[in-house]
Design a protein around this motif. Structure first.
Motif, short mmCIF file in Angstrom:
data_model
loop_
_atom_site.label_atom_id
_atom_site.label_comp_id
_atom_site.label_asym_id
_atom_site.label_seq_id
_atom_site.Cartn_x
_atom_site.Cartn_y
_atom_site.Cartn_z
N GLY A 42 30.43 -23.76 -0.11
CA GLY A 42 29.33 -22.80 -0.30
C GLY A 42 29.20 -21.84 0.86
N LYS A 43 29.98 -22.09 1.93
CA LYS A 43 29.96 -21.19 3.09
C LYS A 43 30.87 -19.99 2.83
CE LYS A 43 31.05 -22.74 7.03
NZ LYS A 43 31.52 -23.59 8.14
N HIS A 44 30.54 -18.87 3.45
CA HIS A 44 31.43 -17.70 3.32
C HIS A 44 32.72 -17.94 4.07
CE1 HIS A 44 29.19 -14.63 1.16
NE2 HIS A 44 28.10 -15.15 1.68
N ALA A 45 33.85 -17.60 3.44
CA ALA A 45 35.15 -17.71 4.12
C ALA A 45 35.23 -16.63 5.19
CB ALA A 45 36.26 -17.52 3.10
N ALA A 46 35.89 -16.97 6.30
CA ALA A 46 36.05 -15.99 7.38
C ALA A 46 37.15 -15.01 7.00
CB ALA A 46 36.39 -16.70 8.68
N VAL A 47 36.79 -13.74 6.86
CA VAL A 47 37.79 -12.71 6.54
C VAL A 47 38.49 -12.32 7.84
CG1 VAL A 47 38.14 -10.35 5.69
CG2 VAL A 47 36.48 -11.85 4.58
N ARG A 48 39.83 -12.29 7.77
CA ARG A 48 40.60 -11.98 8.98
C ARG A 48 41.40 -10.70 8.77
NH1 ARG A 48 45.43 -15.75 11.52
NH2 ARG A 48 46.82 -13.99 11.91
N VAL A 49 41.27 -9.79 9.74
CA VAL A 49 42.06 -8.54 9.74
C VAL A 49 42.96 -8.56 10.97
CG1 VAL A 49 41.98 -6.02 9.88
CG2 VAL A 49 40.28 -7.24 8.50
N ASP A 50 44.25 -8.33 10.76
CA ASP A 50 45.19 -8.22 11.88
C ASP A 50 45.51 -6.74 12.10
OD1 ASP A 50 45.21 -10.98 11.43
OD2 ASP A 50 47.27 -11.17 12.16
N ILE A 51 45.53 -6.33 13.36
CA ILE A 51 45.87 -4.94 13.70
C ILE A 51 47.11 -4.95 14.58
CG2 ILE A 51 45.08 -2.75 14.72
CD1 ILE A 51 42.20 -3.60 14.18
N LEU B 79 36.99 0.55 15.66
CA LEU B 79 37.13 0.15 14.25
C LEU B 79 36.97 -1.36 14.11
CD1 LEU B 79 37.88 0.71 11.25
CD2 LEU B 79 40.29 0.43 11.91
N ALA B 80 37.62 -2.12 14.99
CA ALA B 80 37.54 -3.59 14.95
C ALA B 80 36.10 -4.06 15.17
CB ALA B 80 38.46 -4.19 16.01
N ASP B 81 35.40 -3.40 16.07
CA ASP B 81 34.00 -3.70 16.35
C ASP B 81 33.15 -3.48 15.09
OD1 ASP B 81 31.35 -3.76 17.27
OD2 ASP B 81 31.80 -2.70 19.13
N PHE B 82 33.39 -2.35 14.43
CA PHE B 82 32.65 -2.03 13.21
C PHE B 82 32.93 -3.08 12.12
CE2 PHE B 82 32.74 -0.11 8.95
CZ PHE B 82 31.41 0.23 8.80
N ASP C 263 34.52 -15.44 22.69
CA ASP C 263 34.09 -16.32 21.59
C ASP C 263 35.18 -16.56 20.55
OD1 ASP C 263 31.67 -16.30 22.86
OD2 ASP C 263 30.77 -14.76 21.57
N GLY C 264 36.34 -15.93 20.73
CA GLY C 264 37.44 -16.12 19.78
C GLY C 264 37.30 -15.33 18.49
N VAL C 265 36.31 -14.40 18.46
CA VAL C 265 36.16 -13.53 17.28
C VAL C 265 37.33 -12.54 17.26
CG1 VAL C 265 34.67 -11.77 16.19
CG2 VAL C 265 33.65 -13.78 17.28
N GLN D 232 37.05 -12.17 11.85
CA GLN D 232 38.07 -12.39 12.88
C GLN D 232 39.01 -11.20 12.93
OE1 GLN D 232 40.17 -16.02 11.83
NE2 GLN D 232 39.62 -16.87 13.81
N ILE D 233 39.32 -10.76 14.14
CA ILE D 233 40.32 -9.69 14.30
C ILE D 233 41.42 -10.23 15.22
CG2 ILE D 233 40.79 -7.31 15.00
CD1 ILE D 233 38.67 -7.24 12.88
N HIS D 234 42.66 -10.16 14.76
CA HIS D 234 43.81 -10.52 15.59
C HIS D 234 44.58 -9.25 15.92
CE1 HIS D 234 44.05 -15.07 14.87
NE2 HIS D 234 42.95 -14.66 14.27
N PHE D 235 44.66 -8.95 17.22
CA PHE D 235 45.43 -7.78 17.68
C PHE D 235 46.83 -8.22 18.06
CE2 PHE D 235 40.99 -6.82 18.72
CZ PHE D 235 40.85 -5.53 18.25
#
Length: 451
Positions: free
Chosen positions: A249-258, A273-276, A333-335, A285-288
């Motif tokens: 029932g929890k929201h899945a963490a959406v991950r964007v890689d740049i 953009l990543a901040d937004f 924080d690993g975000v 989560q953003i992975h650079f």
């Protein structure tokens, strides 16, 4: 234009300097030697620093490095055979195997060389040889020959970065009240700013000053007609449809890689953009992904990434400094996280990734969306081949599709696919340099899920 090579039926050949007067030819004849000359000059200008830090050893290393780079420049200009690497770094075997692969493709009659072999390969190889020249000459092994240009680009674009951070602050103040349509509008603007941030590329200007001095948000309307393919709606849909509930029932963490391109102003636009994406809840989560050593003059390394965040924190501007502290917090924080992988500084087309770097491919498969910034990434996505302009982006990827992906690129090399019939011809008649001037751009999307 379509030709058969040993790669497979109907796959066009790689772009190379074989064709006199082509952009690949002019790059190898003029631009690459200019870059090498600047590298040699930079090392020489830092002679006193090396002496102060390391004494005579530093001076000797400077001389030896310059000698190796002058030899490299001569090999390039006289179309000598490409040599094996000898510095013993972990990627040496991979590079030397790739040379054998090229030799096999080319046939044994002539050696793999600067003007006869694929432009993508020899250009990547030049940057790896610069790294070798430094690595073979401690104690200046870690010296970043491109650092001055990257820091200069950041400082000269500070007004534009301040304007962006102020714009983001305004969005944050109203975030709770934004409708989905307003959110989409802001997403579009920051996505386009990140797209046009890619204009600031020092390898194309052979290291000449290249920064952003105007407010990027205000320039967007006038730049819109120059976006030849705009799939930003599909990128938005992908982000929205990734907002899903897990079984708990929890929201899945959406991950964007740049997959990053240039340091300086472009990196600032990517961070905004990543901040937004995170602060709006579009991603958790953003992975650079950056480069593991200095590459293509202005590409982002771990040092550039950390330095940019520290400089943003130290800025004498309320909102810019606030963003810097926020970004540092995201990393703590690993975000946000930053990776580099040797594959990004190798010459392979991305369709080789699943075989040649399966660990990296598996990492990208965990993303909901992968953004590929810039021209070199586009060349590697499409194999830097002589594709017809109307060939589908999905076909040019030749099986590469770890996750939904999007290329954000201003055009600075003569490969472009996914255009409408007649669009390429019309552009050529209006502006013969449309593929190499950096004036035009694309936001091109592909999802393996839609096939």
């Amino acid at each position: 234009m379509m030709a058969t090579d040993q790669i497979g039926y109907g796959v066009p050949p790689s772009l190379s300097a074989k064709v006199t007067g082509s952009f690949a030819y002019l790059t190898i004849r003029d631009r690459l030697p200019t870059i090498l000359t600047k590298v040699i000059d930079t090392i020489h200008r830092n002679k006193n620093t090396f002496f102060e830090e390391y004494g005579e050893e530093g001076i000797n290393a400077e001389k030896q490095t310059i000698s190796l780079l002058s030899k490299l420049r001569n090999e390039l200009q006289t179309d000598k055979p490409v040599l094996v690497l000898t510095d013993g770094l972990p990627d040496v075997e991979c590079w030397n195997q790739y040379l054998q692969r090229q030799q096999k493709l080319q046939g044994e009659q002539e050696s793999v060389s600067w003007f006869k072999s694929p432009w993508l390969y020899v250009e990547c190889y030049m940057y790896r040889r610069i790294q070798e020249a430094l690595w073979l000459n401690p104690p200046i092994t870690d010296f970043d020959v491109f650092n001055e240009g990257k820091t200069q680009s950041f400082y000269e674009s500070q007004q534009a970065t301040m304007a962006l951070c102020t714009f983001l602050e305004e969005i944050h103040k109203n975030m709770g009240k934004l409708s989905k349509n307003q959110l989409f509008e802001y997403f579009n603007k920051l996505f386009q700013v990140s797209l046009w941030g890619n204009k600031c590329d020092l390898s194309i200007s052979a290291g000449q000053e290249n920064s952003q001095k105007t407010s990027p948000i205000e320039s967007l309307d006038s730049l819109r007609p120059f976006i030849l393919v705009d799939d930003s709606g599909l990128v938005w849909s992908t982000l929205i449809s990734s907002q899903r509930l897990e079984e708990s029932g929890k929201h899945a963490a959406v991950r964007v890689d740049i997959v990053l391109d240039n340091a300086g102003f472009e990196l600032a636009t990517d961070l905004v953009l990543a901040d937004f994406l995170v602060s709006s809840g579009l991603a958790q989560q953003i992975h650079f992904h950056g480069k593991s050593f200095p590459w293509f003059v202005s590409d982002v390394t771990a040092n550039d990434f950390q330095w940019t965040i520290r400089q943003t924190m130290a800025a004498n501007h309320k909102w810019m400094s606030k963003r810097g502290y926020e970004w540092q917090g995201y990393l703590k924080d690993g975000v946000w996280c930053y990776h580099d992988h040797p594959f990004w500084t190798q010459p392979h087309e991305f369709c080789d990734m699943a075989t040649d770097a399966p660990d990296l491919y598996a990492t990208l498969q965990e993303a909901d969306l992968v953004l590929f910034k810039g021209d070199l990434n586009y060349r590697k996505l499409t194999g830097d081949r002589d594709w017809d302009h109307t060939v589908a982006f999905s076909s040019a990827l030749r099986g590469f599709g770890p996750a939904p992906l999007c290329s954000l690129r201003t055009l600075k090399a003569n490969v472009q696919v996914g255009l409408q019939p007649g669009q390429g011809e019309k552009l050529t008649s209006q502006d013969p340099n449309w593929m190499i001037s950096g004036k035009y751009a694309i936001i091109q999307f592909y999802s393996p899920k839609s096939e």
